[in-house]
Scaffold this active site. Sequence first.
Site, PDB file in Angstrom:
ATOM      1  N   HIS A 236       0.719  -1.372   0.059  1.00  0.00           N
ATOM      2  CA  HIS A 236      -0.152  -0.117   0.222  1.00  0.00           C
ATOM      3  C   HIS A 236       0.996   1.432   0.131  1.00  0.00           C
ATOM      4  O   HIS A 236       0.170   2.261  -0.313  1.00  0.00           O
ATOM      5  CB  HIS A 236      -0.990   0.177   0.999  1.00  0.00           C
ATOM      6  CG  HIS A 236      -0.611   0.067   2.562  1.00  0.00           C
ATOM      7  ND1 HIS A 236      -0.157  -0.983   3.340  1.00  0.00           N
ATOM      8  CD2 HIS A 236      -0.044   1.345   3.174  1.00  0.00           C
ATOM      9  CE1 HIS A 236       0.345  -0.611   4.429  1.00  0.00           C
ATOM     10  NE2 HIS A 236       0.328   0.782   4.392  1.00  0.00           N
TER      11      HIS A 236
ATOM     12  N   ASP B 161       1.426  -7.903   1.991  1.00  0.00           N
ATOM     13  CA  ASP B 161       1.475  -6.477   1.849  1.00  0.00           C
ATOM     14  C   ASP B 161       2.961  -5.819   1.659  1.00  0.00           C
ATOM     15  O   ASP B 161       3.669  -5.540   2.520  1.00  0.00           O
ATOM     16  CB  ASP B 161       0.734  -5.920   3.153  1.00  0.00           C
ATOM     17  CG  ASP B 161       0.460  -4.303   2.848  1.00  0.00           C
ATOM     18  OD1 ASP B 161       1.193  -3.870   1.815  1.00  0.00           O
ATOM     19  OD2 ASP B 161      -0.112  -3.646   3.516  1.00  0.00           O
TER      20      ASP B 161
ATOM     21  N   SER C 113       4.038   2.223   8.203  1.00  0.00           N
ATOM     22  CA  SER C 113       3.901   1.336   7.364  1.00  0.00           C
ATOM     23  C   SER C 113       5.124   0.948   6.519  1.00  0.00           C
ATOM     24  O   SER C 113       5.895   1.690   5.758  1.00  0.00           O
ATOM     25  CB  SER C 113       2.688   1.680   6.306  1.00  0.00           C
ATOM     26  OG  SER C 113       1.600   1.847   6.923  1.00  0.00           O
TER      27      SER C 113
END
Length: 733
Positions: A84, A220, A645
Amino acid sequence: MKRILLLFTFLLSFAQMRADEGMWLLMLIKRLNGVDMQKEGLHLTPEEIYSVNNSSLKDAIVSFGGFCTGEIVSDKGLIFTNHHCGYGAVAAASTPEKDYLKNGFWALKQKDEFNAKNLYVRFLVRMDDATQRINSKLNNSMTPTERKAIIEAETKAIESENSENGKYTVVVKDFFNGNEFYYFVYQDYKDIRLVGAPPSSLGKFGGDTDNWEWPRHTDDFTVFRVYADATGNPAEYSPSNVPLKPKHHLPVSLKGFKPGDFAMILGYPGRTNRYLTSYGIQQMVNRDYPAWVEASKIAMDVMKKYMDKDKATQLSYASQYASVANYWKNRQGTIDAVDKNGTISDKQKIEATYRAWSVQPGNEIYDGVLEDIEAYYKQVSDRNVERNYSAQLSRNAKYISLAFQLGSVLNTYAQLDMQGRLAMKPKVEAAIKSAYENFNTNLEGEMLSTMVSLYKLKVTNRDVASNTILGLDANNLSNVAYSSIFANKTSATNFILNPDRLKLDADPLWKIAKGIAADQKANTEKFIKVDDNFAKNNRLFLAGLMKAMPEKKFYPDANSTMRLTYGSIDTLPIRSDRNYFGVTENYYTDMEGLIGKYKKDDEEFDLPQRVIDLYNMKDFGQYADAAGHMPVNFLSNNDITGGNSGSPVIDGDGNLIGIAFDGNSEALSGDIVFEPEWQKTINVDIRFVLWTIDKYAGARRLIDELTLVRDENTPADTKTKAVPAKSKAKSKK
């Protein structure tokens, strides 16, 4: 003396903290003698984590694009981060004919790696304390304007002293609500190339349904590479650039782990507000976030309507939609978690302690501060709600921001003589191209009408509302936009060929954009004194609270600077309403669960057939766990937030074991209060990342770049050279 006491309180509180709470500045590690991280399982020295003169872990961690974190995993500048985080770059590179978001992308040769436009990574060179320097020139009797001027002057001086004539980017940040100051010296690299990305069916598996939830089965990650000039210095993109040889890269562990094993995360957490008062939290969950949630959901519905109709629109708006959806679920989850976890009542107990302390002799400067803060929130409550609806309008209705930004450029262009226009024309053409690159006129027309209509319905206090927006006819706004110079790329380009200032001044969309900007500026100026006084009270409150509660753990809020959080691999209680697909030790998920969630042709739970085939053959190679399963995701109790992240999860020997990508819904109040029982970090197991690169994608050349660490329980793979478990780092026990 005040500074010494403040630092002593800081160090004392660190010594008494739980191992899994706090986001810590790296330069303070060796000064925190009260904490023995080695007892928790760390086998590295502080200098191996943060050093200015020698290579250390910090040199393998990058701020990725200014919004995420990445880690260097090879001596050729290879970067791992989240899917992402790379989503926008992958979407930008995709076309309906070559849909890298859907199908994935793998550069099977180095020449296939291509420039990810507008991306950069930032390395931390060093940081230092500027608290004494700045605070020595400040006092509490100063006006906000005087205080701001001194801080800005010192900031400029620090930047000038450390930038080495522009070689480095220098950033000065305040900490503890403006009670302390540190500066950071960075080096930015702008030639970043996309190397690999799994298909979205893996990288975004579970979609919005699984977002912020456990158990997860999401792959991810994306892979990029840093390029530099021949001397290793930053350079703009050029075919002649070469992969960067970093000061340090992370070895990658295939050894696996178990609950209780040491785990630390280094990264760039964006923002927390752990010292927010109960009044601030009440404003947040009762008024601010509900406005954000409502406006975001309506914007998502408009985008989805057009994305479902057209593949090109789906790709153009994929990154924006994903970002809005992520925050939409986060904000609603925060509201729910604050209520469920009793966050406000816990804050009120702390504030009662502060009040009792503040009325004692000698503490007069701190007395009454909380009452002033309470009054502030009552005064700005409607203004804050307006800001949320206005922010979502500006963020999602591109016609407004586009008209304002591009209008300023066209206005300057129109005022120039012929020679000046010829010189400026390439810049204007580039601005127009960029503005309309991901732009669907029908979507944007409806978005503008919808968001203005919502604003007019919800912002009822005319003292804080934008008169420009209130005066608009929402039903006719799309037609207004379509008749504007800014309607589309063609109409904007035509203006360059025939620049007419009178036509620009009369343009309805340009007038609306300028009017909204003027209203926002006036609203800000109206509350300047109120906001300045609030900043002072916030600063005094936290300084007083640290004195009133010397036994409490105090650590600086996140502010997009590099931090370390440490803890361990951890579990969550098994819930009766969740399917764990045979996993009984609730700290990991495996490929059985991934396949178990599979739904053919489902937007969120579909899978590539190759993944299913490899699972059925149990072709896990050297990446299988010692127990025989293929690990996918796992939990740790590290303290992270947005911006983390893509951060590396690192074991006690400095090896990479996973990539952090999410938190859990039970603790979505984590930005304002740490929930030790519930707060976890959800990570993608590095073995699943490598399995995807190797077994699924066949990009073996990337595996061969890595320094792999294994033990006797790791499945053999004769194709890969691996470092034995008894590495140099291991010997430091």
